[in-house]
Write a protein that holds these residues in place. Structure first.
Motif, PDB file in Angstrom:
ATOM      1  N   UNK A   1       0.812  -1.205   0.000  1.00  8.67           N
ATOM      2  CA  UNK A   1       0.000   0.000   0.000  1.00  8.67           C
ATOM      3  C   UNK A   1       0.846   1.255   0.000  1.00  8.67           C
ATOM      4  N   UNK A   2       0.181   2.410   0.186  1.00  9.83           N
ATOM      5  CA  UNK A   2       0.853   3.705   0.218  1.00  9.83           C
ATOM      6  C   UNK A   2       0.866   4.231   1.645  1.00  9.83           C
ATOM      7  N   UNK A   3       2.061   4.464   2.183  1.00  9.41           N
ATOM      8  CA  UNK A   3       2.184   4.968   3.547  1.00  9.41           C
ATOM      9  C   UNK A   3       1.803   6.446   3.582  1.00  9.41           C
TER      10      UNK A   3
ATOM     11  N   UNK B   1      15.800   4.432   4.355  1.00 15.29           N
ATOM     12  CA  UNK B   1      14.373   4.120   4.296  1.00 15.29           C
ATOM     13  C   UNK B   1      13.618   5.247   4.995  1.00 15.29           C
ATOM     14  N   UNK B   2      12.819   5.988   4.233  1.00 14.15           N
ATOM     15  CA  UNK B   2      12.317   7.272   4.702  1.00 14.15           C
ATOM     16  C   UNK B   2      11.431   7.139   5.930  1.00 14.15           C
TER      17      UNK B   2
ATOM     18  N   UNK C   1      10.340  15.367   0.821  1.00 17.48           N
ATOM     19  CA  UNK C   1      10.521  16.560   1.660  1.00 17.48           C
ATOM     20  C   UNK C   1       9.226  16.909   2.367  1.00 17.48           C
ATOM     21  N   UNK C   2       8.103  16.834   1.651  1.00 17.35           N
ATOM     22  CA  UNK C   2       6.810  17.132   2.272  1.00 17.35           C
ATOM     23  C   UNK C   2       6.536  16.197   3.455  1.00 17.35           C
ATOM     24  N   UNK C   3       6.986  14.941   3.355  1.00 16.81           N
ATOM     25  CA  UNK C   3       6.781  14.002   4.451  1.00 16.81           C
ATOM     26  C   UNK C   3       7.520  14.452   5.712  1.00 16.81           C
ATOM     27  N   UNK C   4       8.697  15.048   5.541  1.00 17.79           N
ATOM     28  CA  UNK C   4       9.413  15.581   6.702  1.00 17.79           C
ATOM     29  C   UNK C   4       8.605  16.689   7.360  1.00 17.79           C
TER      30      UNK C   4
ATOM     31  N   UNK D   1       7.071  16.567  11.092  1.00 22.12           N
ATOM     32  CA  UNK D   1       7.748  17.491  12.015  1.00 22.12           C
ATOM     33  C   UNK D   1       7.550  18.921  11.503  1.00 22.12           C
ATOM     34  N   UNK D   2       6.357  19.489  11.709  1.00 22.61           N
ATOM     35  CA  UNK D   2       6.037  20.808  11.144  1.00 22.61           C
ATOM     36  C   UNK D   2       6.984  21.920  11.596  1.00 22.61           C
ATOM     37  N   UNK D   3       7.596  21.765  12.760  1.00 22.84           N
ATOM     38  CA  UNK D   3       8.487  22.815  13.283  1.00 22.84           C
ATOM     39  C   UNK D   3       9.931  22.655  12.816  1.00 22.84           C
ATOM     40  N   UNK D   4      10.241  21.555  12.128  1.00 24.44           N
ATOM     41  CA  UNK D   4      11.616  21.284  11.722  1.00 24.44           C
ATOM     42  C   UNK D   4      12.136  22.353  10.761  1.00 24.44           C
TER      43      UNK D   4
END
Length: 320
Positions: free
Chosen positions: A161-163, A195-196, A242-245, A249-252
């Motif tokens: 599937x898609x994570x 592995x992201x 990059x969007x996954x990061x 972690x919105x504050x990263x």
């Protein structure tokens, strides 16, 4: 230059080899502890310890090149054959587990193995307790909108599937104070490749790690994968990585996103990446980072020499 590298598995291995080639004053590996497969998974379940496999790989990457250290490195990486109880176990995993019992802590065991291999740096688990990964996965039902939980690093890494998102169990683990200190005291911090969802993003979900990354004076570099991985990031663009990061972690905030120029050849794709990196406060940097074999074929693995050259260039440029 004091380098602290966050990750796990083969991605972290290549990063640490590159870090060694940069000849910094110190190297520290901060390693994920969520592996639940193979030899590591068996030892984790049987002995209730942090999985040693990724830690062993990091020690192997940092080992000296002299004959004695090289013998120790080969031994650490050697796997038992046959069909008995030891079959498939890496010698290094068992050594780390045994030393942890004798010395009273897994960190003491890692430091002792580092002495045996005359390590060029120190290896630290991001947490001193084993973690589990649980993912929200779409595409496992006939209705693609249905989200199912998938638990375990191996299951997440191989899901068809898609994570969509991952979380840690326990959700608020105590970070290793040594790992947090290594991030704060570094002058260059790297995150990825690897592995992201199972080696990179889990670091950002450990309380205190994002704060340390945001507060350190180090140059903070995200190293993107050369391509999407079968399973957990199948079909993902570099921009989506990059969007996954940002999603997890919105504050990263980071300073550079290092991208293989050969993997992103078009100006339109690069423009998307530049905008995605800017959302993290970062500049996207495009360099040739891939390995090329003797026949001129590009392999899906970072070239440590090229990666080292990029690290040194970015670090020097940030100090000008």
């Amino acid at each position: 230059m004091h380098i602290t590298s966050l990750g796990g598995g083969h991605g972290l291995f290549q990063t640490l080899v590159a870090a060694r080639l940069s000849e910094p004053d110190s190297i520290t590996a901060v390693v994920t502890v969520a592996d639940d497969g193979g030899s590591s998974g068996r030892l984790r379940r049987e002995m209730d310890i942090i999985p040693p496999g990724d830690l062993r790989m990091a020690l192997a990457a940092l080992a000296s090149d002299d004959a004695d250290a090289h013998l120790w490195t080969r031994t650490l990486q050697h796997r038992f054959g046959g069909t008995g109880a030891l079959a498939g176990h890496a010698v290094g995993n068992i050594l780390i587990a045994g030393l942890a019992e004798v010395l009273g802590s897994e960190q003491a065991a890692l430091d002792k193995v580092g002495e045996l291999t005359r390590s060029h740096g120190r290896v630290l688990p991001v947490c001193n307790q084993p973690l589990e990964i649980e993912a929200e996965v779409a595409g496992l039902d006939e209705d693609p909108r249905v989200i199912r939980p998938v638990r375990g690093q191996v299951a997440v890494a191989t899901t068809p599937g898609t994570v969509r998102r991952v979380r840690l169990i326990p959700e608020h683990p105590e970070p290793s104070p040594l790992a947090v200190e290594a991030i704060r005291n570094a002058t260059l911090v790297t995150l990825g490749p690897g592995s992201w969802f199972s080696s990179v993003i889990p670091h950002l979900l450990v309380p205190g790690v994002v704060d340390a990354l945001n507060e350190t004076d180090a140059l903070r570099v995200v190293v993107l994968n050369l391509s999407a991985e079968p399973g957990e990031t199948q079909g993902f663009s570099s921009e989506r990585h990059i969007h996954m990061l940002s999603q997890h972690a919105p504050l990263l905030r980071v300073d550079r996103v290092l991208v293989d120029s050969e993997a992103i050849p078009t100006s339109a794709e690069r423009a998307y990446l530049v905008r995605a990196a800017a959302a993290l406060g970062a500049e996207a940097v495009f360099e040739d980072l891939g390995t090329v074999d003797a026949d001129g074929r590009r392999l899906n693995i970072h070239d440590p020499v090229k990666l080292s050259r990029a690290f040194t260039s970015l670090y020097t440029g940030s100090r000008d």
